[in-house]
Design a protein around this motif. Sequence first.
Motif, PDB file in Angstrom:
ATOM      1  N   ASP A 197       6.174   2.389   3.391  1.00 28.91           N
ATOM      2  CA  ASP A 197       6.478   1.869   4.531  1.00 28.91           C
ATOM      3  C   ASP A 197       5.733   0.632   5.140  1.00 28.91           C
ATOM      4  O   ASP A 197       5.902  -0.080   6.082  1.00 28.91           O
ATOM      5  N   SER A 198       4.557   0.352   4.266  1.00 25.52           N
ATOM      6  CA  SER A 198       3.802  -0.976   4.363  1.00 25.52           C
ATOM      7  C   SER A 198       4.676  -2.272   4.392  1.00 25.52           C
ATOM      8  O   SER A 198       4.207  -3.145   4.810  1.00 25.52           O
ATOM      9  N   ILE A 199       5.864  -1.987   3.631  1.00 25.17           N
ATOM     10  CA  ILE A 199       6.543  -3.491   3.620  1.00 25.17           C
ATOM     11  C   ILE A 199       7.148  -3.700   5.079  1.00 25.17           C
ATOM     12  O   ILE A 199       7.597  -4.892   5.403  1.00 25.17           O
ATOM     13  N   TYR A 200       7.271  -2.978   5.861  1.00 24.55           N
ATOM     14  CA  TYR A 200       7.630  -3.207   7.374  1.00 24.55           C
ATOM     15  C   TYR A 200       6.450  -3.775   7.872  1.00 24.55           C
ATOM     16  O   TYR A 200       6.375  -4.492   8.954  1.00 24.55           O
ATOM     17  N   HIS A 201       5.238  -3.660   7.542  1.00 27.32           N
ATOM     18  CA  HIS A 201       4.066  -4.284   8.026  1.00 27.32           C
ATOM     19  C   HIS A 201       3.480  -5.632   7.635  1.00 27.32           C
ATOM     20  O   HIS A 201       2.600  -6.309   7.963  1.00 27.32           O
ATOM     21  N   LEU A 202       4.206  -6.248   6.650  1.00 33.69           N
ATOM     22  CA  LEU A 202       3.975  -7.255   6.027  1.00 33.69           C
ATOM     23  C   LEU A 202       4.661  -8.225   7.116  1.00 33.69           C
ATOM     24  O   LEU A 202       5.585  -8.078   8.017  1.00 33.69           O
ATOM     25  N   ARG A 203       3.976  -9.479   6.868  1.00 33.28           N
ATOM     26  CA  ARG A 203       4.401 -10.560   7.802  1.00 33.28           C
ATOM     27  C   ARG A 203       6.081 -10.831   7.655  1.00 33.28           C
ATOM     28  O   ARG A 203       6.575 -11.275   8.530  1.00 33.28           O
ATOM     29  N   PRO A 217      -2.404  -3.568  13.961  1.00 34.74           N
ATOM     30  CA  PRO A 217      -2.932  -2.894  12.878  1.00 34.74           C
ATOM     31  C   PRO A 217      -2.075  -1.972  12.328  1.00 34.74           C
ATOM     32  O   PRO A 217      -1.263  -1.133  12.746  1.00 34.74           O
ATOM     33  N   GLN A 218      -1.807  -1.806  11.035  1.00 28.82           N
ATOM     34  CA  GLN A 218      -0.967  -0.847  10.023  1.00 28.82           C
ATOM     35  C   GLN A 218      -1.406   0.750  10.377  1.00 28.82           C
ATOM     36  O   GLN A 218      -2.336   1.186  10.290  1.00 28.82           O
ATOM     37  N   GLU A 219      -0.511   1.470  10.990  1.00 28.94           N
ATOM     38  CA  GLU A 219      -0.687   2.955  11.180  1.00 28.94           C
ATOM     39  C   GLU A 219       0.975   3.452  11.008  1.00 28.94           C
ATOM     40  O   GLU A 219       1.927   2.815  11.106  1.00 28.94           O
ATOM     41  N   SER A 220       0.733   4.696  10.790  1.00 28.41           N
ATOM     42  CA  SER A 220       2.334   5.587  10.541  1.00 28.41           C
ATOM     43  C   SER A 220       2.753   5.615  11.976  1.00 28.41           C
ATOM     44  O   SER A 220       2.079   5.981  13.128  1.00 28.41           O
ATOM     45  N   THR A 254       0.978  -1.238  -0.036  1.00 28.95           N
ATOM     46  CA  THR A 254      -0.047  -0.019  -0.071  1.00 28.95           C
ATOM     47  C   THR A 254       0.952   1.220   0.058  1.00 28.95           C
ATOM     48  O   THR A 254       1.005   2.005  -1.191  1.00 28.95           O
ATOM     49  N   THR A 255       1.624   1.574   1.256  1.00 31.35           N
ATOM     50  CA  THR A 255       2.242   2.821   1.169  1.00 31.35           C
ATOM     51  C   THR A 255       3.788   2.079   1.207  1.00 31.35           C
ATOM     52  O   THR A 255       4.065   0.884   1.494  1.00 31.35           O
TER      53      THR A 255
END
Length: 622
Positions: A302-308, A318-321, A299-300
């Motif tokens: 930095d969403s790469i960090y929120h992937l498993r 939950p993904q948040e900034s 998505t964004t």
Amino acid sequence: MASRPGILTDWPWKPLGSFKHVILAPCVIHNIYAFMVKDEKDLSSFLIFPILLWRVLHNQLWISLSRYRTAKGNNRIIDKGIEFDQVDRERNWDDQILFNGILFYVSSKIIPGASYLPMWRLDGVILTALIHTGPVEFLYYWLHRLLHHHYLYSRYHSHHHSSIVTEPITSVIHPFAEHISYSMLFAIPLITTIVTGTASLTSFAGYVTYIDLMNNMGHCNFELIPRWLFIIFPPLKYLMYTPSYHSLHHTQFRTNYSLFMPIYDYIYGTMDTSSVTLYEDSLKRLEEAPDVVHLTHLTTPDSIYHLRLGLACLASTPQESKWYLWLMWPVTLWTMMLTWIYGRTFVVERNRFRKLRLQTWTLPKYNIQYNLRWQKVSINTLIEEAVLEAEEKGVKVLSLGLLNQGEELNRYGELYVQRHPRLKTKVVDGSSLAVAAVLNSIPKGTTHVLHRGNLSKVAYAVALNLCRRGIQVVVPCEDDYQKLKKSFGITSDQNNMILSKSYSIKTWLVGDGLKEEDQKKAAEGTLFIPFSQFPPKKLRKDCFYHSIPVMAAPASLENVDSCENWLPRRVMSAWRVAGIVHALEGWDEHECGSTMADIDKVWQASIQHGFKPLVIKTPLKF
């Protein structure tokens, strides 16, 4: 936590929480000041903290690799998944790095000969290797067996063994007291080289890296040591363990105690008899063929960090900034370049539900790219390749998540079905369940709803079904009003579609394109119910925001250890659930393009299979 925690179980900096890393600040500042200002060119002390950063990176690479390989399934050792409780238990894996950093700094200041070390000394490297092979491995073996005594096991070591299925970071999840004993043990080669004057930066950094490497490898839950190594050098089986070898220690508990060298298990008769069999079976294991695939995308940036596959502590929430992710922009930029160069769909997660094997595949594309016309061909090519790969692997259902479905992009997935009419894999856009989730989110007794946001397949279906149920849909935008009315055809349901600029209605159905000024016009206490894949920005503290169309996963859904984008734990988007239900029911048709499954039928099937509507606190009256 151990079953009966003993003294020195918690780390001293536990009360600091996420601010624990400040304990290294005085040491870092002092070393930088001494090196840059006082001209004390002690490179060995100055490099302590870069070495700690290397250890963090090294461990994270192993975490990502392990999660990727175990999701794919090839050479996986244990099938059982991990859950959120294990992720929470292992989230502070960097505590031991902080502890080691303090020990290295203090030692360099108080131990004679521990500072101003040369870069390389061959005799020191050889001495370190010999001392580890002899005293360290021997002492660890008996320390480990001692830790399995009931008294110590219940107070300390059981905390480590709470993880039956291991991840690389499981290797360092121990109570503080255990880490003290391990640090004393691993300090033997280092202090010996200091005392003998043979120490070097290479021997120190190399030994620490070796320990991290072997620890991570032994807990990675996939077999990677090739058989030919043991064929060309048979004694290696006494000198190096394998991931499957140590995995047996976590499943059998009373075998395979050795640190990295199984020789002492052979000597004292504690080697598990199934070690060779498990090793060979793991090597033969092929990549897992899923039954259901959910195809999503980044998505964004930095969403790469929120992937498993990213940072476990972020993926499990939950993904948040996060403010500190801005400090990582060089890494973020590098990952964006890497995904652009790699340019292929990759597996990020596997789950199991009853007899179904589930996987989540991710496209290396970001939200912004879906809005660029010149990217649409590339995106469609990737999606089509994923569909054909799923077909080749015998996947029953492929569900399209987030922006992988769209009228302009691929006509809600219909493009691929038309191109490949003999496609056995069913392409599901999940629109029917998304509509059902929205309809069941509207409070009982509601007579009017206001529609705002971009029109979509789900938006049209929601408006039509509400009008058929006698609920009036108020549309402030004349263009949207005309499009919605035209989609109804010539029916009496049109009478419940109203064009009005009134914003006093307290139940809003919102989608992408909801503007800030629209939210400002809402009355106090308004309930916003999204029908889109992306949630609206929560600008009003005096209003209520429902989730996007979602359902809570049943407890029998296994290996759920990460959050789906911005959703709470064990909550899945309706589009993802729809694919699972489609496979469970064995429905033999696609749900894409203008086709939509029976809404009530899909909803009831989801409930029967254990999925539940997400309940949130809302006002009583609207």
